[in-house]
Design an enzyme around this catalytic site. Structure first.
Site, PDB file in Angstrom:
ATOM      1  N   ARG A 117      43.337  10.334  41.203  1.00  0.00           N
ATOM      2  CA  ARG A 117      42.135  11.307  41.870  1.00  0.00           C
ATOM      3  C   ARG A 117      42.518  12.536  41.578  1.00  0.00           C
ATOM      4  O   ARG A 117      43.751  13.464  41.660  1.00  0.00           O
ATOM      5  CB  ARG A 117      42.334  11.056  43.244  1.00  0.00           C
ATOM      6  CG  ARG A 117      41.486  11.898  44.150  1.00  0.00           C
ATOM      7  CD  ARG A 117      41.629  11.554  45.679  1.00  0.00           C
ATOM      8  NE  ARG A 117      40.769  10.504  45.952  1.00  0.00           N
ATOM      9  CZ  ARG A 117      40.700   9.680  47.120  1.00  0.00           C
ATOM     10  NH1 ARG A 117      41.209  10.595  48.212  1.00  0.00           N
ATOM     11  NH2 ARG A 117      40.063   8.743  47.346  1.00  0.00           N
TER      12      ARG A 117
ATOM     13  N   SER B 176      45.230  12.198  47.357  1.00  0.00           N
ATOM     14  CA  SER B 176      45.646  11.184  46.309  1.00  0.00           C
ATOM     15  C   SER B 176      44.713  10.033  46.689  1.00  0.00           C
ATOM     16  O   SER B 176      44.337   9.648  47.677  1.00  0.00           O
ATOM     17  CB  SER B 176      46.888  10.960  46.468  1.00  0.00           C
ATOM     18  OG  SER B 176      47.914  11.842  46.435  1.00  0.00           O
TER      19      SER B 176
ATOM     20  N   SER C 294      50.937  16.369  46.910  1.00  0.00           N
ATOM     21  CA  SER C 294      50.808  16.322  48.381  1.00  0.00           C
ATOM     22  C   SER C 294      51.208  14.803  49.069  1.00  0.00           C
ATOM     23  O   SER C 294      51.441  14.888  50.299  1.00  0.00           O
ATOM     24  CB  SER C 294      49.381  16.427  48.382  1.00  0.00           C
ATOM     25  OG  SER C 294      48.721  15.547  47.851  1.00  0.00           O
TER      26      SER C 294
ATOM     27  N   GLY D 295      49.326  19.766  40.405  1.00  0.00           N
ATOM     28  CA  GLY D 295      48.734  21.204  40.708  1.00  0.00           C
ATOM     29  C   GLY D 295      47.347  21.269  40.026  1.00  0.00           C
ATOM     30  O   GLY D 295      46.603  20.647  40.167  1.00  0.00           O
TER      31      GLY D 295
ATOM     32  N   ASP E 199      48.604   8.601  40.732  1.00  0.00           N
ATOM     33  CA  ASP E 199      47.506   8.107  41.179  1.00  0.00           C
ATOM     34  C   ASP E 199      46.542   9.107  40.080  1.00  0.00           C
ATOM     35  O   ASP E 199      46.686   9.616  39.161  1.00  0.00           O
ATOM     36  CB  ASP E 199      47.201   8.820  42.466  1.00  0.00           C
ATOM     37  CG  ASP E 199      47.108  10.209  42.702  1.00  0.00           C
ATOM     38  OD1 ASP E 199      47.988  10.971  42.245  1.00  0.00           O
ATOM     39  OD2 ASP E 199      45.947  10.718  42.954  1.00  0.00           O
TER      40      ASP E 199
ATOM     41  N   LYS F  75      46.968  11.623  34.618  1.00  0.00           N
ATOM     42  CA  LYS F  75      48.088  12.700  34.953  1.00  0.00           C
ATOM     43  C   LYS F  75      49.442  12.490  34.353  1.00  0.00           C
ATOM     44  O   LYS F  75      50.276  13.218  34.568  1.00  0.00           O
ATOM     45  CB  LYS F  75      48.238  12.746  36.409  1.00  0.00           C
ATOM     46  CG  LYS F  75      47.165  12.934  37.439  1.00  0.00           C
ATOM     47  CD  LYS F  75      47.315  12.916  38.903  1.00  0.00           C
ATOM     48  CE  LYS F  75      45.830  13.203  39.808  1.00  0.00           C
ATOM     49  NZ  LYS F  75      46.233  13.067  41.134  1.00  0.00           N
TER      50      LYS F  75
ATOM     51  N   THR G 175      47.905  15.309  44.967  1.00  0.00           N
ATOM     52  CA  THR G 175      48.467  14.557  43.833  1.00  0.00           C
ATOM     53  C   THR G 175      49.507  13.707  44.482  1.00  0.00           C
ATOM     54  O   THR G 175      50.373  14.100  45.316  1.00  0.00           O
ATOM     55  CB  THR G 175      48.733  15.176  42.418  1.00  0.00           C
ATOM     56  OG1 THR G 175      47.489  15.755  41.796  1.00  0.00           O
ATOM     57  CG2 THR G 175      49.658  14.532  41.755  1.00  0.00           C
TER      58      THR G 175
ATOM     59  N   ASP H  31      47.922   9.779  52.066  1.00  0.00           N
ATOM     60  CA  ASP H  31      47.574  11.144  51.492  1.00  0.00           C
ATOM     61  C   ASP H  31      45.742  11.354  51.010  1.00  0.00           C
ATOM     62  O   ASP H  31      45.424  10.720  50.306  1.00  0.00           O
ATOM     63  CB  ASP H  31      48.287  11.792  50.488  1.00  0.00           C
ATOM     64  CG  ASP H  31      48.060  13.134  50.179  1.00  0.00           C
ATOM     65  OD1 ASP H  31      47.630  14.120  50.763  1.00  0.00           O
ATOM     66  OD2 ASP H  31      48.119  13.179  48.827  1.00  0.00           O
TER      67      ASP H  31
END
Length: 300
Positions: free
Chosen positions: A74, A225, A185, A102, A72, A88, A56, A222
């Protein structure tokens, strides 16, 4: 702190400065126990536990007249993309929103629970405006109670009578109040953008663009993400602007439109012959009408 992490527990030793290497002793004990277990059973047990990885990028910053949150879209299950366009940024109160990283179920249900408690609190206190620090306190108390087993890393932002507030909340319950923050992340890539472009008293347009750049940095640097960018602007006057899918850098429809398929693959009308076609009208009197219903008076 336990004897599992500190070999000198129980000794009257004063803490010294410098780096902390207490996990070295802990890791050695874990590896010794795994080797002992593997010698008496299958070799599959000789695997050192790995940290749980989540994917994330969530960010937030304070600008001149409010708060900007970004995330994001994903959602991942290990190395599999489970959802390309999830939300999110969660609702807490009319003037407070929260980004979650998380475990998806933990972040959604935690924010739903605190949102319900905040509404009950407003009803009990005269339907006034919720305080951001109240939501922060409720969240940190709940997460600390579960000692990190509720995997919810949050970025809480909102505006109240005391101005704009931005908090980062870790799964174990520790919090910090900051002018800008990133979590997840992809937080390192996003933080690099913030540290380069953030300044005090940003205008709203500048703040939103900076948040978009930070989320895009997480999306492209990342693997956990990706997909699109969502933003939420919370202003001091109480208005909230949601930018759902405000940037879609991975939109594939234009690429699909560029692909020219062979016309022989298109099935035109009449390709398959119709051998027979029949029509049967519905029989009259079929079904139940009001005349078939017997009304029985109720006994009184």
């Amino acid at each position: 702190m336990s004897e599992f992490t500190n070999p000198d527990i129980g000794l009257d030793t004063a803490p010294s400065g410098g780096f902390n290497f207490e996990n070295v002793h802990r890791n050695a004990l874990i590896e010794a126990q795994l080797q002992k277990a593997s010698s008496s059973s299958s070799s599959k047990n000789n695997i050192t536990p790995l940290a749980t990885k989540t994917g994330t990028t969530i960010v937030g910053l304070v600008y001149k007249n409010g708060i900007v949150l970004g995330a994001d879209t994903r959602s991942t299950n290990d190395t599999t993309v489970a959802d390309k366009n999830c939300e999110k940024i969660h609702y807490i109160a009319p003037n407070i929103y929260c980004c979650g990283a998380g475990t998806a179920a933990d972040t959604e249900k935690t924010t739903e629970l605190i949102s319900s408690q905040m509404e009950l609190l407003r009803m009990n206190t005269g339907d006034g405006q919720s305080r951001v620090v109240t939501a922060c306190t409720m969240l940190k108390r709940m997460l600390f109670r579960y000692q990190g087993y509720v995997s919810a890393a949050l970025v809480l932002g909102g505006c109240d009578v005391n101005g704009p507030h931005l908090y980062q909340i870790y799964p174990h319950g520790s919090t910090g109040k900051l002018p800008f923050t990133t979590m997840g992340s992809g937080s390192l890539a996003a933080m690099a953008v913030f540290e380069e472009g953030f300044k005090d008293d940003l205008e709203e347009e500048e703040a939103v663009e900076l948040v978009k750049r930070a989320i895009l940095a997480g999306i492209f640097n990342d693997l956990g993400s990706g997909s699109n960018c969502d933003t939420t602007v919370i202003r001091l006057d109480g208005t909230v602007v949601h930018g759902r899918n405000c940037i879609m850098p991975n939109e594939v429809q234009p690429l699909r439109d560029m692909v020219k398929r062979s016309d022989t693959l298109n099935m035109r009308a009449g390709t398959t012959a119709v051998l027979k076609s029949t029509f049967k009208p519905r029989k009259s009197g079929f079904g139940v009408t009001l005349a078939d219903v017997t009304v029985t008076p109720m006994e009184t």
